[in-house]
Design an enzyme around this catalytic site. Structure first.
Site, PDB file in Angstrom:
ATOM      1  N   LYS A 146       0.959  -1.374  -0.243  1.00  0.00           N
ATOM      2  CA  LYS A 146      -0.130   0.096   0.008  1.00  0.00           C
ATOM      3  C   LYS A 146       1.246   0.999   0.435  1.00  0.00           C
ATOM      4  O   LYS A 146       1.280   1.807   1.000  1.00  0.00           O
ATOM      5  CB  LYS A 146      -1.030  -0.163   0.992  1.00  0.00           C
ATOM      6  CG  LYS A 146      -2.019   2.048   1.241  1.00  0.00           C
ATOM      7  CD  LYS A 146      -2.609   1.311   2.309  1.00  0.00           C
ATOM      8  CE  LYS A 146      -4.035   2.783   2.768  1.00  0.00           C
ATOM      9  NZ  LYS A 146      -2.864   4.260   2.612  1.00  0.00           N
TER      10      LYS A 146
ATOM     11  N   GLY B  57       5.563   3.589   9.947  1.00  0.00           N
ATOM     12  CA  GLY B  57       5.365   4.946  10.136  1.00  0.00           C
ATOM     13  C   GLY B  57       5.420   5.341  11.143  1.00  0.00           C
ATOM     14  O   GLY B  57       6.233   4.892  12.490  1.00  0.00           O
ATOM     15  N   SER B  58       3.976   6.218  12.038  1.00  0.00           N
ATOM     16  CA  SER B  58       4.007   6.633  13.784  1.00  0.00           C
ATOM     17  C   SER B  58       4.079   5.607  14.383  1.00  0.00           C
ATOM     18  O   SER B  58       3.099   4.565  14.061  1.00  0.00           O
ATOM     19  CB  SER B  58       3.417   7.698  13.563  1.00  0.00           C
ATOM     20  OG  SER B  58       2.053   6.643  13.364  1.00  0.00           O
ATOM     21  N   THR B  59       4.932   5.726  15.888  1.00  0.00           N
ATOM     22  CA  THR B  59       4.368   4.596  16.843  1.00  0.00           C
ATOM     23  C   THR B  59       2.920   4.513  17.479  1.00  0.00           C
ATOM     24  O   THR B  59       2.369   3.388  17.462  1.00  0.00           O
ATOM     25  CB  THR B  59       5.613   5.170  17.660  1.00  0.00           C
ATOM     26  OG1 THR B  59       6.397   4.662  17.862  1.00  0.00           O
ATOM     27  CG2 THR B  59       4.547   4.098  19.145  1.00  0.00           C
TER      28      THR B  59
ATOM     29  N   GLY C 298       1.180   2.774  14.870  1.00  0.00           N
ATOM     30  CA  GLY C 298       2.326   1.038  15.149  1.00  0.00           C
ATOM     31  C   GLY C 298       0.904   0.162  15.615  1.00  0.00           C
ATOM     32  O   GLY C 298       0.732  -0.886  16.262  1.00  0.00           O
TER      33      GLY C 298
ATOM     34  N   GLU D  92       7.793  -0.887  12.170  1.00  0.00           N
ATOM     35  CA  GLU D  92       9.399   0.618  11.918  1.00  0.00           C
ATOM     36  C   GLU D  92       8.624   1.468  12.074  1.00  0.00           C
ATOM     37  O   GLU D  92       7.935   2.336  11.349  1.00  0.00           O
ATOM     38  CB  GLU D  92      10.491  -0.129  10.738  1.00  0.00           C
ATOM     39  CG  GLU D  92      12.098   0.085  10.565  1.00  0.00           C
ATOM     40  CD  GLU D  92      11.719   2.089  10.558  1.00  0.00           C
ATOM     41  OE1 GLU D  92      12.243   2.724  11.888  1.00  0.00           O
ATOM     42  OE2 GLU D  92      11.824   2.771   9.645  1.00  0.00           O
TER      43      GLU D  92
ATOM     44  N   GLU E 150       8.813  12.801  18.701  1.00  0.00           N
ATOM     45  CA  GLU E 150       9.370  12.882  17.104  1.00  0.00           C
ATOM     46  C   GLU E 150       8.951  14.335  16.755  1.00  0.00           C
ATOM     47  O   GLU E 150       7.567  14.459  16.338  1.00  0.00           O
ATOM     48  CB  GLU E 150       8.975  11.551  16.595  1.00  0.00           C
ATOM     49  CG  GLU E 150       9.730  11.568  15.125  1.00  0.00           C
ATOM     50  CD  GLU E 150       9.460  10.183  14.790  1.00  0.00           C
ATOM     51  OE1 GLU E 150      10.768   9.634  13.932  1.00  0.00           O
ATOM     52  OE2 GLU E 150       8.657  10.136  14.642  1.00  0.00           O
TER      53      GLU E 150
END
Length: 496
Positions: A192, A246-248, A251, A268, A398
């Protein structure tokens, strides 16, 4: 590759670059599209098909069928040959991909000669060369159990259908770091594209369809603005493995969604990495390294060292030197080879970065450089914050922008404490005149990657990933291949 570039308003979406999804071996257009914006100009670059739930269903069904009914999972020679073809296709069309990456991602031309394009292409070559050498069967010693001998062995086999979801910042790197090892392992994939940078990922699907012998359904590439379509990739019963960058927060949502069916999940995620400057380091080198690192791809890198941890006695001197280095960073047109830093991906991201900088100043940080928007496009000046509290938002969260936070330390132990004072654990670095001292520091930092004196760990054969909330699992290297393999233990009673 068929770029399908039109300037006359023809084609889906009307005008600009249009790309197609790859589903079940067929390149698919859609009447419904969404815009991809050039972040350097703010203008519409082109249009991507706006896939819906039905499209994702079809892609997963194609991947399932290809895994269950074709010989892809068991034909190692075919997989190696097809990976070699993909590498050749990427190499032959690299200049088309370069221009598209610059426009779609806002990556500088300089970066496309590294981790934005040229380096990721070599990931495919690495796995094509590695695959024939990888033993997929391991014989164990025969054992006697209750007076009878038993032969035992372990086989490695493909884990199944993979949902691969990539972020916008390094779409070529992220796609190929998932796709190449998954294909080498014998998996089938639904990839995707990131909604902010769909065109370059869709171009990858076109190359696969038109220039390789990868069987229909083995690779499917979709694009969508639909939240429901994205969710389906993490919950569908025919998906065996999820790999996400992507972002935590996202995730965590994916991990929760996948838990209902206990899918394998590799994540990741974000980072808030620290660059530690020890008291014996060359300060000019440290200042240059810190300044140009934070400006790489406008700070949109999860492994960038966004906290600069310096000896307290040298804090002001380092801040002054870093500020001077930031003044030398060329900001502007990413297609110009002399430009070092390009734009942020969107106005939304620029608002986020600017808001965090303003809150940092309100919380007591000192704004030394930057903190300004530059138009047209989504540019943000390189930003330096000094006297930063290590527990503050700007030191803990972040930013994903060109913002460096300088934090003073009082010796090695304190520097390690500051670096580890984070829910993230992706990367980090140390600068010192004593290599062994630097290695000792690195072994105390809770991160998945670490650089001593500028050492580069980002190569196809090195595992990449993080501790803590920076992720689960590893990409690249042999560990990156093993993430897509299941182990099956066999035993047979030996006839007397």
């Amino acid at each position: 590759m068929t770029p399908a570039e039109t300037d006359d308003g023809s084609g889906p979406g009307g005008g600009g670059i249009t790309k197609r999804m790859l589903i079940g071996g067929v390149l698919v257009e859609k009447d419904r599209t969404f815009e991809s914006v050039n972040p350097a100009t703010g203008e519409v670059l082109g249009h991507a098909p706006d896939g819906d739930v039905a499209d994702v269903e079809a892609a997963i069904a194609a991947a399932r069928k290809a895994f269950d009914e074709s010989g892809w999972a068991t034909d190692k020679a075919l997989r190696a040959r097809c990976l070699g073809q993909l590498h050749s296709a990427l190499t032959e069309h690299v200049e088309e991909l370069r221009e598209l990456t610059i426009a779609d991602v806002g990556a500088t031309r300089m970066l496309t000669h590294g981790n934005q394009l040229d380096a990721p292409i070599e990931i495919v070559r690495y796995y094509a060369d590695l695959l024939p050498e990888v033993p997929l069967t391991e014989e164990l010693d025969d054992v006697e159990i209750r007076g009878e001998m038993h032969r035992r062995w372990v086989e490695k086999e493909a884990a199944g259908v993979v949902s691969a979801i990539v972020a916008y910042n390094y779409p070529n790197q992220l796609a190929l770091a998932k796709l190449a090892p998954a294909l080498a392992a014998g998996c089938t994939v639904v990839l995707k594209a990131a909604p902010d940078t769909p065109l370059v990922t869709l171009a990858l699907g076109e190359l696969i369809a038109e220039h390789t012998d990868i069987p229909a359904g083995v690779v499917n590439v979709v694009s969508s603005s639909s939240v429901e379509a994205g969710k389906l990739m993490t919950t569908h019963p025919d998906v065996d493995v999820i790999t996400f960058t992507g972002s935590t927060p996202v995730g965590k949502q994916i991990m929760a969604a996948a838990s209902d069916s206990l899918k394998r999940v590799f994540l990741e995620l974000g980072g808030k990495s620290a660059l530690i400057v020890l008291d014996d380091a060359d300060l000019a080198t440290a200042a240059m390294f810190a300044a140009f690192t934070i400006c790489s791809h406008a700070g949109q890198g999860c492994a960038l060292t966004t906290r600069l941890v310096v000896p307290r006695a040298a804090h002001d001197q380092v801040v002054e030197m870093v500020g001077g280095m930031l003044d030398r960073v060329t900001l502007g047109d990413p297609s110009d080879m002399t430009t070092y830093m390009g734009p942020l991906i969107s106005e939304r991201q620029r608002d986020k970065v600017d808001g965090m900088v303003k809150r940092a100043v309100e919380a007591g940080a000192r704004l030394v450089r930057g903190g300004k928007r530059v138009d047209p496009g989504f540019f943000y000046t390189p930003t330096l914050l000094a006297d930063v509290d290590p527990d503050s938002e700007i030191a803990q969260e972040e930013v994903f922008g060109p913002v460096l936070a300088v934090i003073p330390h009082d010796g090695d132990d304190h520097a390690v404490e500051i670096a580890n004072n984070s829910r993230y654990g992706l990367s980090g670095g140390v600068l010192t005149a004593d290599e062994e001292r630097g290695i000792a520091i690195g072994r105390r930092i809770r991160t998945g990657t670490f650089s001593i004196n500028g050492g580069n760990y980002f190569t196809p054969d090195m595992p990449f990933g993080g501790y803590k909330e920076s992720g689960i699992g590893r990409e690249l290297g042999m560990p990156g291949l093993e993430e897509f393999l299941e182990l099956k233990a066999f035993a047979v009673k030996v006839s007397s």
